[in-house]
Design an enzyme around this catalytic site. Structure first.
Site, PDB file in Angstrom:
ATOM      1  CB  SER A  67      -0.940  -0.065   1.198  1.00  0.00           C
ATOM      2  OG  SER A  67      -1.815   1.008   1.211  1.00  0.00           O
ATOM      3  CD  GLU A 389      -9.620   2.994   7.925  1.00  0.00           C
ATOM      4  OE1 GLU A 389      -9.458   2.512   9.043  1.00  0.00           O
ATOM      5  OE2 GLU A 389      -8.843   2.787   6.976  1.00  0.00           O
ATOM      6  CB  ALA A 390      -9.942  10.477   8.671  1.00  0.00           C
ATOM      7  CB  SER A 516       0.689   1.635  14.570  1.00  0.00           C
ATOM      8  OG  SER A 516       0.784   1.072  13.284  1.00  0.00           O
ATOM      9  CB  THR A 518       0.564  -0.818   9.529  1.00  0.00           C
ATOM     10  OG1 THR A 518       0.540   0.568   9.868  1.00  0.00           O
ATOM     11  CG2 THR A 518      -0.826  -1.264   9.125  1.00  0.00           C
TER      12      THR A 518
HETATM   13  C1  16G Z   1      -4.223  -0.512   7.171  1.00  0.00           C
HETATM   14  C2  16G Z   1      -5.695  -0.632   6.955  1.00  0.00           C
HETATM   15  C3  16G Z   1      -6.364   0.707   7.082  1.00  0.00           C
HETATM   16  C4  16G Z   1      -6.026   1.340   8.409  1.00  0.00           C
HETATM   17  C5  16G Z   1      -4.547   1.352   8.641  1.00  0.00           C
HETATM   18  C6  16G Z   1      -4.261   1.725  10.072  1.00  0.00           C
HETATM   19  C7  16G Z   1      -6.767  -2.177   5.442  1.00  0.00           C
HETATM   20  C8  16G Z   1      -6.897  -2.625   4.051  1.00  0.00           C
HETATM   21  N1  16G Z   1      -5.953  -1.154   5.639  1.00  0.00           N
HETATM   22  O1  16G Z   1      -3.638   0.263   6.174  1.00  0.00           O
HETATM   23  O2  16G Z   1      -7.734   0.514   6.993  1.00  0.00           O
HETATM   24  O3  16G Z   1      -6.493   2.652   8.462  1.00  0.00           O
HETATM   25  O4  16G Z   1      -4.017   0.059   8.437  1.00  0.00           O
HETATM   26  O5  16G Z   1      -2.905   1.710  10.286  1.00  0.00           O
HETATM   27  O6  16G Z   1      -7.368  -2.716   6.362  1.00  0.00           O
HETATM   28  P1  16G Z   1      -2.320   1.767  11.731  1.00  0.00           P
HETATM   29  O7  16G Z   1      -2.879   0.615  12.511  1.00  0.00           O
HETATM   30  O8  16G Z   1      -0.865   1.735  11.547  1.00  0.00           O
HETATM   31  O9  16G Z   1      -2.790   3.073  12.327  1.00  0.00           O
HETATM   32 MG    MG Z   2      -3.677   1.187   0.152  1.00  0.00          MG
END
Ligand code: 16G
Ligand code: MG
Length: 570
Positions: A67, A389-390, A516, A518
């Protein structure tokens, strides 16, 4: 034995698991440095076969992308037959397979899943089917090969769709699984997708004056070639889009100082785009499932139209058309009822947008945890479920009853006919399987064309409260346990009280802390009436987290210090 453990083992040896790695299938699948992912890909290939077998041979999608992450990262996520994210109860299996320490343990993990899910593995009639695609990352090619080996290890078949956006693959998966049924979703190719969206867009905008050119920042990712192809399909007389940041070949350019995530986070235009006041602009992220719009106002100020603004535009417009068309749902008991429209947001939604939706649009708002799968499922409970999402990831879901009502309602005036035509076309234009930057862009352009609205005109609906997002590096983000749709923390004990104590000192103050899913960090979101107040609230809470809950690395000087009574001391 229902599969060949020797084959699994021998292929697995080609994809050795790195020592000391701990893999977790998170919000968006597996995502990390590409060099760590080879064994993970192989094992996700195995899981895709198991999932397909479990579902009687339905096609499962595997998208290789990271992404908006930097180019050196990559990742994989599985797609359910109708285009949703992998069923949550299967995420644990993904994690189990990825972490199996030896080939023998991997075989055992496969057997555990087969047993737990009562998969009739030996049944020859249920051939497993997987489709895959990837974004433009250089690491993608080798990783796809690993997925193919995983699929082969369990005797499944896989079709590689090559370079595609994430939403393309979700669309293709849904099309393949619904072909020849009353729910047929479309032709399962990129061309089929382009034709479907182009036809719907033309229906809505026919005969109306065109908007000015839209400048589209494609994040130097897959969205660039994909949208170029779309423009060829639709023709420039129908849509004028000028694509920038379309360099998918130079190393290191993907998502670098551009793309939807960059623009949203830094509230500034991307590099590579000269934006003059009055011009219209938008950004995709690296796999083209997120979209934000922006412009420079007459005072030279950068103005962002994020996912919240897109959601409110869509909800307001669809409600208006439903009202004009007098659409009603036919209930099973023969009675009729008004369409149930709802909006789904996360804690990151700007407080002003929530007030606008509740008070002005008078639409109910539901909050879910961060992560598309949560929003998607909540939106399914409405006849028209708008979720965003924002950060610009979202779509609109129409229930079967709603689509049926659009098709069967007979309008009696030209206005009613037109509104019905728009609603039917919107149901085709909007990707029902997942948030989709291309489809969302076309939806926004279509609405703005019908309403002959400029970006500043759209922006006038409500004014965002100033907001701020910060990252805090901590030793262990797993100690932070969010509850109430991420708006509060249950643990560490006492931290939430400290946050609340600070928030109440600020006008319209709101602040939450969540780990987070991710990145290895904790996020702090703050909102208040003025920019200064927002900044102060943010830095106080960042300081509290850093100082009291395991901050690591150099302490950012801007973080404020508070004493035991909660007073700011530095
Ligand atoms: C991922 C999610 C997205 C979310 C983001 C939060 C999918 C396809 N994508 O990119 O929806 O806003 O994670 O990231 O589910 P974070 O947990 O690092 O804040
Ligand atoms: Mg993406």
């Amino acid at each position: 034995m229902s599969f060949d453990p020797a084959l699994v083992s021998s292929l697995s040896l080609k994809h050795p698991r790195p020592h000391n790695a701990n893999f977790v299938y998170g919000t968006a699948g597996f995502r990390m440095k590409a060099e760590l992912l080879d064994s993970v890909m192989f094992r996700v290939g195995i899981l895709a076969v198991l999932r397909s077998k479990k579902l009687g041979g339905k096609v499962i999608g595997a998208m290789i992308t990271a992404s908006h992450n930097p180019e050196q990262d990559n990742g994989i996520k599985l797609v359910e037959p109708l285009g949703e994210m992998l069923l949550q109860s299967w995420e644990g299996y993904a994690t189990r397979l990825a972490n199996a320490a030896t080939e023998a343990d991997l075989v055992q993990a496969i057997n555990e899943i087969i047993a737990a899910e009562q998969i009739d593995f030996g049944k020859l009639s249920t051939k497993a089917n997987v489709v895959c695609a990837r974004d433009t990352r250089p690491s993608g090619e080798a990783l796809v090969a690993a997925v193919k080996d995983g699929v082969a290890a369990l005797g499944g078949s896989i079709v590689d769709y090559g370079f595609k956006t994430t939403p393309h693959l979700h669309y293709i998966t849904r099309c393949l699984n619904t072909q020849g049924t009353p729910d047929a979703y479309g032709v399962p190719t990129e061309e089929g997708y382009n034709d479907k969206l182009a036809a719907a867009f033309k229906t809505i905008t026919a005969g109306l004056p065109r908007l000015s050119t839209l400048h589209l920042d494609a994040a130097n990712g897959i969205g660039a070639p994909a949208f170029k192809k779309f423009l060829e399909t639709i023709g420039s007389e129908h849509l004028s889009v000028h694509i920038v940041n379309d360099d998918i070949h130079s190393k290191g350019k993907l998502n670098s100082k551009c793309g939807a995530d960059f623009v949203k986070l830094y509230q500034t235009k991307p590099e590579g785009l000269d934006l003059a006041p009055g011009q219209r602009a938008a950004s995709f992220d690296g796999d083209a499932d997120r979209l934000v719009y922006y412009y420079i106002d007459d005072n030279g100020t950068f103005k962002l139209l994020d996912g919240d603004k897109i959601a409110t535009l869509a909800a307001g417009f669809i409600m208006e058309q439903v009202r004009i068309a007098k659409v009603q749902i036919h209930k099973p008991d023969g009675t009729k009822a008004p369409l149930h429209v709802g909006l789904v947001q996360t804690a990151y939604a700007n407080g002003s947008s929530t007030s606008y939706v509740k008070n002005t649009l008078q639409v109910p708002v539901v909050f879910t945890q961060t992560g598309v799968k949560h929003l998607h499922h909540a939106a399914e409970h409405f006849d028209v479920g708008v979720y965003f999402e924002a950060n610009g990831h979202g779509t609109v879901l129409f229930s079967k009853e709603a689509t049926h009502a659009f098709k069967t309602t007979q309008g009696s005036t030209p206005e009613e006919h037109r509104a019905l035509e728009i609603l039917r076309a919107l149901a085709d234009l909007i990707n029902q399987s997942v948030g989709d930057a291309t489809s969302d862009l076309l939806m926004v352009e279509a609405i703005l064309t019908v309403k002959q609205l400029s970006l500043s005109g759209w922006d006038k609906a409500y004014a965002d409260l100033p907001s701020r997002q910060e990252k805090v590096l901590v030793a262990q983000r797993s100690i932070f346990k969010p509850i109430n749709a991420d708006t509060e923390l249950a643990e560490p004990l006492g931290l939430q009280d400290k946050i609340n104590q600070q928030v109440q000192k600020f006008n319209k103050g709101r602040c939450f802390v969540r780990p987070s899913g991710t990145e290895d960090i904790v996020r702090v979101y703050a909102e208040a009436e003025t920019r200064d107040e927002t900044e102060t609230l943010s830095q106080i809470v960042c300081g509290i987290v850093f100082d009291g809950y395991g901050g690591v690395g150099e302490r950012p000087a801007k973080f404020k210090k508070v004493d035991a009574a909660g007073n700011v001391v530095a």
